[in-house]
Design an enzyme around this catalytic site. Structure first.
Site, PDB file in Angstrom:
ATOM      1  N   GLN A  99      13.629  27.195  41.890  1.00  0.00           N
ATOM      2  CA  GLN A  99      13.189  28.582  42.051  1.00  0.00           C
ATOM      3  C   GLN A  99      11.676  28.619  42.229  1.00  0.00           C
ATOM      4  OE1 GLN A  99      14.729  31.390  39.208  1.00  0.00           O
ATOM      5  NE2 GLN A  99      13.491  33.031  40.024  1.00  0.00           N
ATOM      6  N   PHE A 100      11.246  28.533  43.486  1.00  0.00           N
ATOM      7  CA  PHE A 100       9.808  28.479  43.765  1.00  0.00           C
ATOM      8  C   PHE A 100       9.086  29.744  43.321  1.00  0.00           C
ATOM      9  CE2 PHE A 100      11.029  30.845  47.498  1.00  0.00           C
ATOM     10  CZ  PHE A 100       9.904  31.582  47.836  1.00  0.00           C
ATOM     11  N   THR A 101       9.791  30.855  43.190  1.00  0.00           N
ATOM     12  CA  THR A 101       9.130  32.111  42.825  1.00  0.00           C
ATOM     13  C   THR A 101       8.549  32.081  41.415  1.00  0.00           C
ATOM     14  OG1 THR A 101      11.218  33.126  42.153  1.00  0.00           O
ATOM     15  CG2 THR A 101      10.495  33.489  44.434  1.00  0.00           C
TER      16      THR A 101
END
Length: 150
Positions: free
Chosen positions: A78-80
């Site tokens: 989850q890069f966010t």
């Protein structure tokens, strides 16, 4: 690296309408990779996740790890999680790892967790549009950040 670890009764990830992975009791890990993460960060966060004592013992105290309860792991990229919200209302993802590094580090954490727990780690698909379903137990949610090792 940042990780959000949730104690779950169950969790699953669906991609294109099909369940890709699912677990019973254990931990769901949302994992964000920073562009400056290193092999030391991979090892540190994997050790912290594998040994985290967030499961109740016979006395009702959070005193047991995944191994103690024979729990399962589902790790989702989850890069966010690496978003910066310093300016304005639109998050910046400039500090997130580029895709090749992000995927390599994500897979390295999953491999390290498999070695540390002695069990397969369920995963999502890096960079896919995933739907994550979970039943948070407690709720218990713990945060780790390799830039702030507390």
């Amino acid at each position: 690296m940042k990780a959000v670890i949730q104690r779950v009764t169950r969790a699953s990830v669906t991609i294109d309408g099909q369940v890709h992975s699912s677990i019973g009791p254990g931990s769901l890990v949302l994992l964000g990779i920073h562009k400056y993460d290193t092999a030391d960060d991979v090892e540190w966060i994997a050790r912290k996740i594998a040994n985290l004592r967030i499961f109740e013992d016979a006395a009702g105290r959070m005193n047991q790890s995944l191994a103690d309860i024979d729990g399962e792991l589902l790790v989702i990229s989850q890069f966010t999680l690496i978003a910066s919200n310093k300016k304005g209302n639109r998050p910046s993802f400039n500090d997130a790892a580029p895709p090749a590094k992000g995927k390599a580090d994500y897979l390295a954490v999953c491999r390290a967790l498999e070695q540390l727990t002695g069990k397969p780690v369920q995963t999502g698909v890096f960079a896919a549009d995933m739907k994550v379903d979970l039943l948070n137990d407690g709720p218990v949610t713990i945060l780790f950040d390799t830039r702030n090792k507390e």
